[in-house]
Design a protein around this motif. Structure first.
Motif, PDB file in Angstrom:
ATOM      1  N   LEU A 520       0.866  -1.107   0.170  1.00 30.86           N
ATOM      2  CA  LEU A 520      -0.076   0.032  -0.166  1.00 30.86           C
ATOM      3  C   LEU A 520       0.833   1.232   0.132  1.00 30.86           C
ATOM      4  CD1 LEU A 520      -2.622   1.465   0.360  1.00 30.86           C
ATOM      5  CD2 LEU A 520      -2.478   1.093   2.827  1.00 30.86           C
ATOM      6  N   LEU A 521       2.023   1.203   0.663  1.00 25.06           N
ATOM      7  CA  LEU A 521       2.681   2.312   0.966  1.00 25.06           C
ATOM      8  C   LEU A 521       3.854   2.569  -0.288  1.00 25.06           C
ATOM      9  CD1 LEU A 521       3.290   2.216   4.857  1.00 25.06           C
ATOM     10  CD2 LEU A 521       2.327   3.966   3.800  1.00 25.06           C
ATOM     11  N   GLY A 522       3.963   1.257  -0.858  1.00 30.34           N
ATOM     12  CA  GLY A 522       5.055   1.374  -2.053  1.00 30.34           C
ATOM     13  C   GLY A 522       6.535   1.526  -1.454  1.00 30.34           C
ATOM     14  N   ILE A 523       6.767   1.272  -0.568  1.00 30.93           N
ATOM     15  CA  ILE A 523       8.047   1.046   0.136  1.00 30.93           C
ATOM     16  C   ILE A 523       8.588   0.109   0.738  1.00 30.93           C
ATOM     17  CG2 ILE A 523       7.871   3.528   0.556  1.00 30.93           C
ATOM     18  CD1 ILE A 523       7.517   3.029   3.485  1.00 30.93           C
ATOM     19  N   ARG A 524       9.743  -0.264   1.020  1.00 31.71           N
ATOM     20  CA  ARG A 524      10.190  -1.542   1.479  1.00 31.71           C
ATOM     21  C   ARG A 524      11.584  -1.335   2.699  1.00 31.71           C
ATOM     22  NH1 ARG A 524      13.933  -6.028   0.118  1.00 31.71           N
ATOM     23  NH2 ARG A 524      12.904  -8.238   0.918  1.00 31.71           N
ATOM     24  N   VAL A 525      11.546  -1.908   3.745  1.00 27.58           N
ATOM     25  CA  VAL A 525      12.447  -1.394   4.744  1.00 27.58           C
ATOM     26  C   VAL A 525      13.164  -2.919   5.104  1.00 27.58           C
ATOM     27  CG1 VAL A 525      13.016  -0.711   7.024  1.00 27.58           C
ATOM     28  CG2 VAL A 525      11.321   0.791   5.401  1.00 27.58           C
ATOM     29  N   GLU A 526      14.357  -2.993   5.192  1.00 24.79           N
ATOM     30  CA  GLU A 526      15.057  -4.367   5.300  1.00 24.79           C
ATOM     31  C   GLU A 526      15.582  -4.316   6.638  1.00 24.79           C
ATOM     32  OE1 GLU A 526      18.123  -5.408   2.561  1.00 24.79           O
ATOM     33  OE2 GLU A 526      16.972  -5.010   0.961  1.00 24.79           O
ATOM     34  N   GLU A 527      15.874  -3.249   7.318  1.00 25.97           N
ATOM     35  CA  GLU A 527      16.572  -3.077   8.429  1.00 25.97           C
ATOM     36  C   GLU A 527      15.839  -1.756   9.310  1.00 25.97           C
ATOM     37  OE1 GLU A 527      20.334  -4.325  10.797  1.00 25.97           O
ATOM     38  OE2 GLU A 527      20.675  -3.720   8.755  1.00 25.97           O
ATOM     39  N   PHE A 528      15.613  -1.953  10.423  1.00 22.01           N
ATOM     40  CA  PHE A 528      15.300  -0.933  11.271  1.00 22.01           C
ATOM     41  C   PHE A 528      16.634  -0.068  11.576  1.00 22.01           C
ATOM     42  CE2 PHE A 528      11.899  -3.849  12.749  1.00 22.01           C
ATOM     43  CZ  PHE A 528      10.976  -3.378  11.956  1.00 22.01           C
ATOM     44  N   GLY A 529      16.630   1.331  11.859  1.00 23.50           N
ATOM     45  CA  GLY A 529      17.769   2.134  12.514  1.00 23.50           C
ATOM     46  C   GLY A 529      17.210   2.871  13.720  1.00 23.50           C
ATOM     47  N   PRO A 530      16.759   2.152  14.852  1.00 22.30           N
ATOM     48  CA  PRO A 530      16.617   2.979  16.105  1.00 22.30           C
ATOM     49  C   PRO A 530      17.849   3.756  16.329  1.00 22.30           C
ATOM     50  CG  PRO A 530      17.085   0.691  16.457  1.00 22.30           C
ATOM     51  CD  PRO A 530      16.885   0.595  14.832  1.00 22.30           C
ATOM     52  N   LEU A 531      17.665   5.205  16.960  1.00 25.14           N
ATOM     53  CA  LEU A 531      18.567   5.887  17.574  1.00 25.14           C
ATOM     54  C   LEU A 531      18.421   5.863  18.881  1.00 25.14           C
ATOM     55  CD1 LEU A 531      17.068   8.859  15.440  1.00 25.14           C
ATOM     56  CD2 LEU A 531      19.233   7.244  14.736  1.00 25.14           C
ATOM     57  N   LEU A 532      19.940   6.147  19.643  1.00 26.43           N
ATOM     58  CA  LEU A 532      20.041   6.171  21.076  1.00 26.43           C
ATOM     59  C   LEU A 532      19.508   7.270  21.494  1.00 26.43           C
ATOM     60  CD1 LEU A 532      24.043   5.256  20.668  1.00 26.43           C
ATOM     61  CD2 LEU A 532      21.982   3.710  21.462  1.00 26.43           C
ATOM     62  N   ALA A 533      19.343   7.319  22.790  1.00 30.83           N
ATOM     63  CA  ALA A 533      18.550   8.328  23.443  1.00 30.83           C
ATOM     64  C   ALA A 533      18.954   9.753  23.345  1.00 30.83           C
ATOM     65  CB  ALA A 533      18.867   8.158  24.806  1.00 30.83           C
ATOM     66  N   ASP A 534      20.257  10.143  22.920  1.00 31.67           N
ATOM     67  CA  ASP A 534      20.391  11.367  22.886  1.00 31.67           C
ATOM     68  C   ASP A 534      20.948  11.853  21.362  1.00 31.67           C
ATOM     69  OD1 ASP A 534      20.391  12.047  25.412  1.00 31.67           O
ATOM     70  OD2 ASP A 534      22.671  11.120  25.781  1.00 31.67           O
ATOM     71  N   ASP A 535      20.549  10.832  20.455  1.00 35.07           N
ATOM     72  CA  ASP A 535      20.832  10.984  19.066  1.00 35.07           C
ATOM     73  C   ASP A 535      19.578  11.884  18.239  1.00 35.07           C
ATOM     74  OD1 ASP A 535      23.332  10.011  19.271  1.00 35.07           O
ATOM     75  OD2 ASP A 535      22.990   7.858  18.101  1.00 35.07           O
ATOM     76  N   THR A 536      19.955  12.355  17.147  1.00 38.80           N
ATOM     77  CA  THR A 536      19.141  13.092  16.431  1.00 38.80           C
ATOM     78  C   THR A 536      19.662  13.235  15.085  1.00 38.80           C
ATOM     79  OG1 THR A 536      19.866  15.312  16.604  1.00 38.80           O
ATOM     80  CG2 THR A 536      18.249  14.790  18.134  1.00 38.80           C
ATOM     81  N   VAL A 537      18.398  13.055  13.999  1.00 38.05           N
ATOM     82  CA  VAL A 537      18.874  13.161  12.605  1.00 38.05           C
ATOM     83  C   VAL A 537      17.998  14.301  11.765  1.00 38.05           C
ATOM     84  CG1 VAL A 537      19.381  10.852  12.078  1.00 38.05           C
ATOM     85  CG2 VAL A 537      17.071  11.408  12.089  1.00 38.05           C
ATOM     86  N   GLU A 538      18.912  15.148  11.088  1.00 40.06           N
ATOM     87  CA  GLU A 538      17.992  16.074  10.357  1.00 40.06           C
ATOM     88  C   GLU A 538      17.501  15.701   9.064  1.00 40.06           C
ATOM     89  OE1 GLU A 538      20.934  19.371   9.789  1.00 40.06           O
ATOM     90  OE2 GLU A 538      21.790  19.254  11.751  1.00 40.06           O
ATOM     91  N   LEU A 539      16.491  16.390   8.833  1.00 46.74           N
ATOM     92  CA  LEU A 539      15.686  16.054   7.569  1.00 46.74           C
ATOM     93  C   LEU A 539      15.795  17.287   6.548  1.00 46.74           C
ATOM     94  CD1 LEU A 539      14.492  14.048   9.532  1.00 46.74           C
ATOM     95  CD2 LEU A 539      12.408  13.948   8.226  1.00 46.74           C
ATOM     96  N   ASP A 540      15.630  17.266   5.345  1.00 45.86           N
ATOM     97  CA  ASP A 540      15.839  18.471   4.371  1.00 45.86           C
ATOM     98  C   ASP A 540      14.503  19.166   4.275  1.00 45.86           C
ATOM     99  OD1 ASP A 540      13.921  16.947   2.752  1.00 45.86           O
ATOM    100  OD2 ASP A 540      15.382  16.561   1.360  1.00 45.86           O
ATOM    101  N   ASN A 541      13.591  19.102   5.329  1.00 43.79           N
ATOM    102  CA  ASN A 541      12.456  19.920   5.627  1.00 43.79           C
ATOM    103  C   ASN A 541      12.610  20.862   6.763  1.00 43.79           C
ATOM    104  OD1 ASN A 541      11.724  18.106   7.412  1.00 43.79           O
ATOM    105  ND2 ASN A 541       9.764  17.758   6.379  1.00 43.79           N
TER     106      ASN A 541
END
Length: 683
Positions: A520-541
């Motif tokens: 339905l979503l048209g995507i596939r994920v092979e492996e999760f990428g959970p983050l450590l408690a203090d980690d953040t990631v930036e998005l381009d929005n």
């Protein structure tokens, strides 16, 4: 679906012809000398109280010994209240067993997962599956029902109190026997159970039903499906107990409606209230504000969810607080205006009754520092003046009584199975918070001024243009098909990380994540990428993600990437996607953006369905709008979420409560923390 509130609750014990909102509290006269009772009734009338809950923790007073009964004091209280024009929601008094019962029958006491007995000394020290407890409790219920069946003050029955608040999970031998019976009914055969529980792992295969236990203290992580089923069983066990009391009451007093008080709020997750609602004549709820940046958002979320559980029919706010409570680490008093605003926000979301714990603040006991309608300072106090003012406001809102909530175009889906399963142990992360993620989406909608419903999977989802399903972890095949039909029929689905992963048995949908929703979503994920408690990631929005990321590969046609990761292990990969399908779309958000980040993303997701705020621009994010409706009128509840005055240009209607403003078009100005209600003709 549960019915609407019975008219006798809204018209008082004498059945006056004029409908009204119910107003009152838990009343515990047994805590006070007889001389106080008449003063209580006088002050109740002064405050506008027309209903009280009586007898909730009175078992030891009503039945001081196994074959000794004392109803004289309760007879007098019932008579006094009726003479004062106050109806009684009479509790069955079974919430806490008396000392003589636990001393004679310690086998009714709950047992923890580690084998410790939960001893008397507080409350709710009983096993939901104990046949001994049930025998004594139902005897009390029969005595109560037989005695007060025809009393003119009786307007409703109140089964027990906050079922499961302290005894939802019992691991005793009684619970083990009942759990096996529940499992036999669910799976029919041991082969069925062994398949569902995946017992081929760790040599757990069962060859006899008697080998099965509740998930007690184990050497490592207990079987995950066993844990999930025990949560389901525990909710069902209390539901079955609720039915047992209800059936006695319906047998002896078929004319009197029956309820029990749910606790739809914050971290109370052990009871599947959406499943319980059909067992009672009207839904009741208790709610307490927990201080924090989303405190009033959570109040609104819980009241909204309660309305959904009640089938969007009027419901009963059985308990909340006039000011501070006693059980938080720091118990803050409410500010001026909060008592009324909190109460009216529940009414905005469908409550036809506003009640507090409790009427008179206790002088002794564990809750003596819990606020009440009459505080320790007495009637000459700011709290009691606010209580009296609220009574006058509710009287002015009498036309609203009996109206239902008008559905919104947007819904946030809340699912107990996903809540239970997504937070179990041995998962990709222990930092996932199901309720918080759902609340963040709701907070973001409030920040945009967009009206939304909080619904369960028992709701007709096709009536919504946009359906937000955060962490919809458990997706049985039938639900996956329903969501596909919803999208192809023109609905716009938004879901998130860790959704679609398992079926109803907590088995992984194979072939890649997000499992049942992958096509339905048209995507596939092979492996999760959970983050450590203090980690953040930036998005381009210009948003930041925490807790979770996904390594997304776009697989389907017509998939649009709405945002990508700028940093982290998956930099340049998709972070937010949307796929057009049929006449609708399905979007996926692969990280936790928090309420602020979601508020930045949501306009783009909502625009696909043409959803905008119904509020004038100056009020968006500052005022919450909720709408109730009957055959003749719409009632617009406008709740100021801020500490500043907010103009509401362009909104018109008859003002039931609130202050008229001086905007250029004659609109309203909402003072800080105030509520206005406009009545408009129903289209």
């Amino acid at each position: 679906m549960p019915p609407t509130l019975p008219s006798r609750l809204l018209r008082g014990p004498d059945g006056d012809a004029t409908s009204r909102l119910a107003y009152g509290a838990d009343y515990n006269p047994e805590q006070w000398p007889r001389a106080v009772w008449e003063e209580d009734v006088r002050l109740m009338r002064e405050a506008g109280v027309n209903i009280v809950s009586v007898g909730i923790f009175s078992w030891a007073r009503i039945q001081p010994a196994e074959n000794v009964w004392d109803f004289a004091w309760l007879d007098e209280v019932m008579d006094l209240l009726h003479a004062g024009g106050i109806g009684v929601d009479l509790a069955t008094a079974t919430a806490s067993p008396p000392p003589w019962l636990t001393a004679a029958h310690p086998e009714i006491l709950p047992v923890t997962a580690s084998g410790e007995t939960v001893w008397p000394g507080a409350r709710q020290h009983w096993r939901p599956t104990s046949p001994v407890f049930r025998e004594h409790a139902l005897r009390l219920v029969r005595e109560m029902a037989g005695r007060y069946a025809d009393h003119p003050a009786l307007v409703a029955w109140h089964v027990s109190n906050e079922l499961g608040c302290h005894n939802i999970y019992d691991h005793s031998d009684d619970a083990a026997r009942a759990f096996r019976d529940w499992l036999r009914a669910r799976y029919a055969t041991l082969d069925g159970l062994n398949h569902a529980w995946g017992t081929a792992f760790w040599a757990q295969r069962y060859s006899d039903w008697e080998q099965i236990l509740p998930p007690r203290l184990a050497a490592s992580h207990p079987n995950p499906t066993q844990q999930l089923d025990f949560k389901r069983f525990s909710s069902d066990a209390l539901k079955e107990y609720l039915r047992a009391e209800r059936d006695v009451l319906r047998e002896l007093t078929p004319q009197v409606p029956v309820t029990t008080n749910f606790m739809v709020m914050g971290g109370t997750k052990g009871m599947d209230y959406a499943d319980w609602a059909g067992e009672i004549d009207f839904v009741s709820n208790d709610h307490y504000v927990v201080p924090g940046p989303q405190a009033r958002d959570e109040l609104s979320f819980s009241a909204n969810l309660t309305s959904s559980i009640a089938g969007h029919r009027p419901w009963f706010l059985m308990e909340h607080s006039t000011s501070a409570v006693n059980w938080q680490p720091v118990n803050l008093a409410k500010r001026e205006g909060d008592l009324a605003r909190d109460s009216l926000l529940h009414v905005a979301h469908g409550a036809d009754a506003v009640c507090f714990f409790q009427w008179r603040q206790s002088a002794a006991g564990a809750e003596k520092y819990h606020s009440a309608m009459v505080p320790h300072a007495g009637a000459d106090s700011e709290v009691f003046r606010a209580v009296t003012g609220l009574g006058q406001t509710l009287e002015a809102l009498a036309p609203v009584a009996g109206s239902g909530r008008e559905p919104a175009r947007v819904a946030v889906l809340f699912d107990w199975d996903s809540w239970w399963a997504s937070e179990q142990d041995s998962h990709p992360t222990s930092l996932l918070d199901y309720h918080q993620e759902a609340l963040d989406w709701y907070s973001a909608l409030l920040a945009l001024g967009v009206r939304a419903d909080v619904v369960t999977t028992r709701t007709d989802l096709t009536s919504y243009d946009v359906l937000i399903a955060p962490v919809l972890h458990v997706v049985p095949e039938a639900l996956a098909k329903d969501l596909t039909r919803y999208v192809e029929g023109g609905g716009h689905l938004v879901t998130t990380y860790f959704s679609g992963i398992v079926d109803e048995n907590d088995h992984i949908w194979l072939g890649g994540y997000p499992g049942a929703l992958r096509e339905l979503l048209g995507i596939r994920v092979e492996e999760f990428g959970p983050l450590l408690a203090d980690d953040t990631v930036e998005l381009d929005n210009a948003t930041n993600g925490t807790v979770w990321t996904d390594r997304i590969t776009v697989t389907g046609p017509e998939v649009e990437v709405l945002a990508r990761y700028r940093t982290g292990a998956y930099a340049e990969r998709p972070a937010v996607t949307r796929r057009a399908s049929g006449r609708g779309s399905a979007a996926y958000v692969s990280t936790r953006l928090g309420a602020d980040g979601l508020a930045g993303l949501l306009p783009r997701l909502l625009a696909t369905a043409g959803v905008e705020s119904e509020l004038p621009a100056p009020a968006r994010g500052r005022v919450e709008l909720a709408v109730r409706r009957d055959a003749e009128s719409r009632y617009l509840f406008l709740v100021n979420r801020t500490d500043d005055s907010v103009p509401l240009p362009g909104l018109t209607g008859d003002l039931l409560i609130g202050q008229a403003g001086d905007t250029a078009d004659g609109g309203l100005v909402l003072p800080p923390r105030e509520v206005a209600v406009l009545r408009q003709p129903s289209p």
